[in-house]
Design a protein around this motif. Structure first.
Motif, PDB file in Angstrom:
ATOM      1  N   ASP A  58       1.058  -1.287   0.005  1.00  0.00           N
ATOM      2  CA  ASP A  58      -0.048   0.154  -0.054  1.00  0.00           C
ATOM      3  C   ASP A  58       0.756   1.268  -0.097  1.00  0.00           C
ATOM      4  O   ASP A  58       0.531   2.209  -0.817  1.00  0.00           O
ATOM      5  CB  ASP A  58      -0.812  -0.007   1.214  1.00  0.00           C
ATOM      6  N   LEU A  59       1.882   1.504   0.722  1.00  0.00           N
ATOM      7  CA  LEU A  59       2.797   2.547   0.922  1.00  0.00           C
ATOM      8  C   LEU A  59       3.370   2.624  -0.348  1.00  0.00           C
ATOM      9  O   LEU A  59       3.637   3.837  -0.801  1.00  0.00           O
ATOM     10  CB  LEU A  59       3.857   2.398   1.993  1.00  0.00           C
ATOM     11  N   VAL A  60       3.974   1.713  -0.843  1.00  0.00           N
ATOM     12  CA  VAL A  60       4.750   1.958  -2.307  1.00  0.00           C
ATOM     13  C   VAL A  60       3.511   2.414  -3.361  1.00  0.00           C
ATOM     14  O   VAL A  60       3.983   3.325  -4.016  1.00  0.00           O
ATOM     15  CB  VAL A  60       5.111   0.521  -2.734  1.00  0.00           C
ATOM     16  N   ARG A  61       2.441   1.863  -3.401  1.00  0.00           N
ATOM     17  CA  ARG A  61       1.544   2.667  -4.285  1.00  0.00           C
ATOM     18  C   ARG A  61       1.184   3.865  -4.079  1.00  0.00           C
ATOM     19  O   ARG A  61       0.823   4.653  -5.029  1.00  0.00           O
ATOM     20  CB  ARG A  61       0.175   1.566  -4.426  1.00  0.00           C
ATOM     21  N   ALA A  62       1.065   4.285  -3.008  1.00  0.00           N
ATOM     22  CA  ALA A  62       0.639   5.724  -2.434  1.00  0.00           C
ATOM     23  C   ALA A  62       1.732   6.661  -3.138  1.00  0.00           C
ATOM     24  O   ALA A  62       1.508   7.473  -3.536  1.00  0.00           O
ATOM     25  CB  ALA A  62       0.466   5.716  -1.064  1.00  0.00           C
ATOM     26  N   THR A 147      -6.380  14.119 -10.224  1.00  0.00           N
ATOM     27  CA  THR A 147      -7.413  13.297  -9.407  1.00  0.00           C
ATOM     28  C   THR A 147      -6.789  12.130  -8.556  1.00  0.00           C
ATOM     29  O   THR A 147      -7.214  11.602  -7.831  1.00  0.00           O
ATOM     30  CB  THR A 147      -8.537  12.645 -10.596  1.00  0.00           C
ATOM     31  N   VAL A 148      -5.648  11.447  -9.496  1.00  0.00           N
ATOM     32  CA  VAL A 148      -5.116  10.514  -8.746  1.00  0.00           C
ATOM     33  C   VAL A 148      -4.352  10.602  -7.372  1.00  0.00           C
ATOM     34  O   VAL A 148      -4.382   9.649  -6.750  1.00  0.00           O
ATOM     35  CB  VAL A 148      -3.950   9.694  -9.689  1.00  0.00           C
ATOM     36  N   VAL A 149      -4.079  11.667  -6.988  1.00  0.00           N
ATOM     37  CA  VAL A 149      -3.666  12.064  -5.688  1.00  0.00           C
ATOM     38  C   VAL A 149      -4.650  11.528  -4.645  1.00  0.00           C
ATOM     39  O   VAL A 149      -4.182  11.108  -3.624  1.00  0.00           O
ATOM     40  CB  VAL A 149      -3.447  13.590  -5.544  1.00  0.00           C
ATOM     41  N   ILE A 150      -5.988  11.739  -4.996  1.00  0.00           N
ATOM     42  CA  ILE A 150      -6.853  11.108  -3.913  1.00  0.00           C
ATOM     43  C   ILE A 150      -6.848   9.434  -3.833  1.00  0.00           C
ATOM     44  O   ILE A 150      -7.160   9.150  -2.651  1.00  0.00           O
ATOM     45  CB  ILE A 150      -8.242  11.308  -4.415  1.00  0.00           C
ATOM     46  N   TYR A 155      -4.522   4.622  -0.341  1.00  0.00           N
ATOM     47  CA  TYR A 155      -3.808   3.470   0.020  1.00  0.00           C
ATOM     48  C   TYR A 155      -3.227   3.721   1.361  1.00  0.00           C
ATOM     49  O   TYR A 155      -3.007   2.797   2.079  1.00  0.00           O
ATOM     50  CB  TYR A 155      -2.596   3.315  -1.215  1.00  0.00           C
ATOM     51  N   LEU A 156      -3.003   4.768   1.727  1.00  0.00           N
ATOM     52  CA  LEU A 156      -2.913   5.301   3.070  1.00  0.00           C
ATOM     53  C   LEU A 156      -3.721   4.713   4.020  1.00  0.00           C
ATOM     54  O   LEU A 156      -3.410   4.092   5.103  1.00  0.00           O
ATOM     55  CB  LEU A 156      -2.336   6.721   3.259  1.00  0.00           C
TER      56      LEU A 156
END
Length: 394
Positions: A58-62, A147-150, A155-156
């Protein structure tokens, strides 16, 4: 995560104006890292701390998704960056999925696995309902790169929720090494392959998955440009149509166990697989002369496919995953899941690239037809399970 899955091909299609072949390359880049992950991670997952692996993914994807927004803000966003982000997210997502399927049996008992998988798929369905639809609106208002920053924030949130799980995992045997040497990787892969292809009930499902993956590669590479360019849908309408799949998926998750109780496990597997793929015929039909060019009719065909086809697909996935988790030993589930990932990860990116090439040569509509027709072969390989009434618990 549905926001990024929807946004990446839209960024390539509209923000960067890339060709169908390039979009198929993006799709392949998202899928191919799953092969590398599956080759090295199966034994590591079985011998490691699964919750920590999930949180790390999850952290990597964020982090990598945030880089897209930063690059766009600085005016340096390129298709190469988008492809690299797609590859990193794809690899981390493959690791998460393999671990996820191996972790659930450590949390709940075998008789509860069907219900547990149904609940997980229900939350996936709700995400499918809200993610693409909100992505379509947000992309129209904010633009895809912003938008992708949402999604990065979600993921966090996922990592935070996983951190709250209190169940203590069973420790790996003291003799089990976490080494990722070539010898260990080869041994782990052989263990996983023997587990899935050596089991009479798991083998037909894996072979069916492989055929389904050919069709899936075509779908993943072509569906976005087909809808946006060939059918002339707006980003908002496209998001709504994809969200319809979430509605169908939720229904499939809710009725899967009832369906099994009504007709038996094997017949349910075959029926759900066949119905999902038959309704995929509505995708190319939506672009044919049957619709008369009517947007309402086109949307109707696409919506019915998403509602019914995705519903049966999710019901099948719940049944297939539950069977695998029940009949295979828990200590090899990570390697078994990785073996399946290896098989599909070879097929999906190759078929995505072939789909892009065929679309350039013969047209995207023809390529969509080819992908759907190949998929219709998949249920045939499930026929050895047609008489299976229940999953053996021992």
């Amino acid at each position: 995560s549905r926001i990024t899955r929807t946004a990446l091909p839209i960024i390539a299609t509209t923000t960067l104006g890339q060709s169908t072949a390039t979009i198929s390359l993006l799709t392949a880049a998202q899928l191919a890292p799953g092969l590398l992950v599956a080759l090295v991670a199966g034994g590591f997952i079985d011998r490691g701390h699964k919750r920590r692996i999930l949180i790390g993914a999850d952290l990597v994807r964020a982090g990598v998704i945030v880089s897209l927004t930063l690059a766009w803000f600085l005016g340096v966003l390129s298709i190469v960056h988008v492809i690299v982000v797609g590859a990193l997210v794809g690899g981390a997502s493959a690791l998460f999925q393999i671990t996820d399927n191996a972790y659930l049996p450590a949390l709940i008992a075998k008789p509860d696995l069907a219900e547990g998988n149904a609940k997980i798929e229900s939350t996936e369905a709700i995400a499918e309902i809200t993610g693409p639809a909100s992505a379509g609106v947000l992309i129209a208002v904010l633009g895809a790169p912003l938008t992708v920053v949402i999604d990065a924030a979600t993921y966090l949130w996922s990592a935070l929720m996983l951190g709250r799980i209190q169940t203590v995992e069973q420790p790996a045997p003291p003799s089990a090494s976490l080494t990722l040497s070539k010898t260990r990787r080869g041994h782990d892969l052989r263990v996983g392959m023997r587990a899935v292809f050596g089991h009479s009930m798991v083998r037909p499902i894996v072979i069916s998955y492989c055929v389904w993956s050919i069709s899936g590669g075509f779908f993943m590479a072509l569906y976005t440009p087909y809808c946006l360019r060939e059918l002339q849908l707006s980003e908002t309408l496209f998001g709504v149509i994809v969200a319809m799949g979430g509605v169908g998926s939720l229904a499939g998750a809710l009725v899967s166990r009832r369906f099994v109780r009504a007709i038996g496990f094997g017949p349910a597997l075959v029926t759900c697989s066949a119905m999902s793929l038959v309704f995929a015929l509505l995708i190319p039909i939506a672009g044919s002369s049957v619709t008369g060019g009517s947007l309402v009719v086109i949307l109707g065909f696409l919506a019915v496919h998403q509602l019914i086809g995705d519903g049966f697909s999710v019901a099948f996935v719940i049944q297939a995953v539950t069977l695998r988790q029940t009949v295979l030993p828990k200590e090899v589930l990570g390697r078994a899941n990785a073996a399946i990932q290896v098989c599909t990860s070879i097929i999906l990116p190759v078929s995505a690239l072939l789909a892009g090439a065929l679309a350039e040569l013969a047209g995207i509509h023809t390529a969509i037809w080819v992908g759907v027709l190949i998929g219709l072969l998949s249920p045939v390989f499930l026929l050895p399970l047609r008489r299976l009434r229940d999953i053996p618990l021992h």
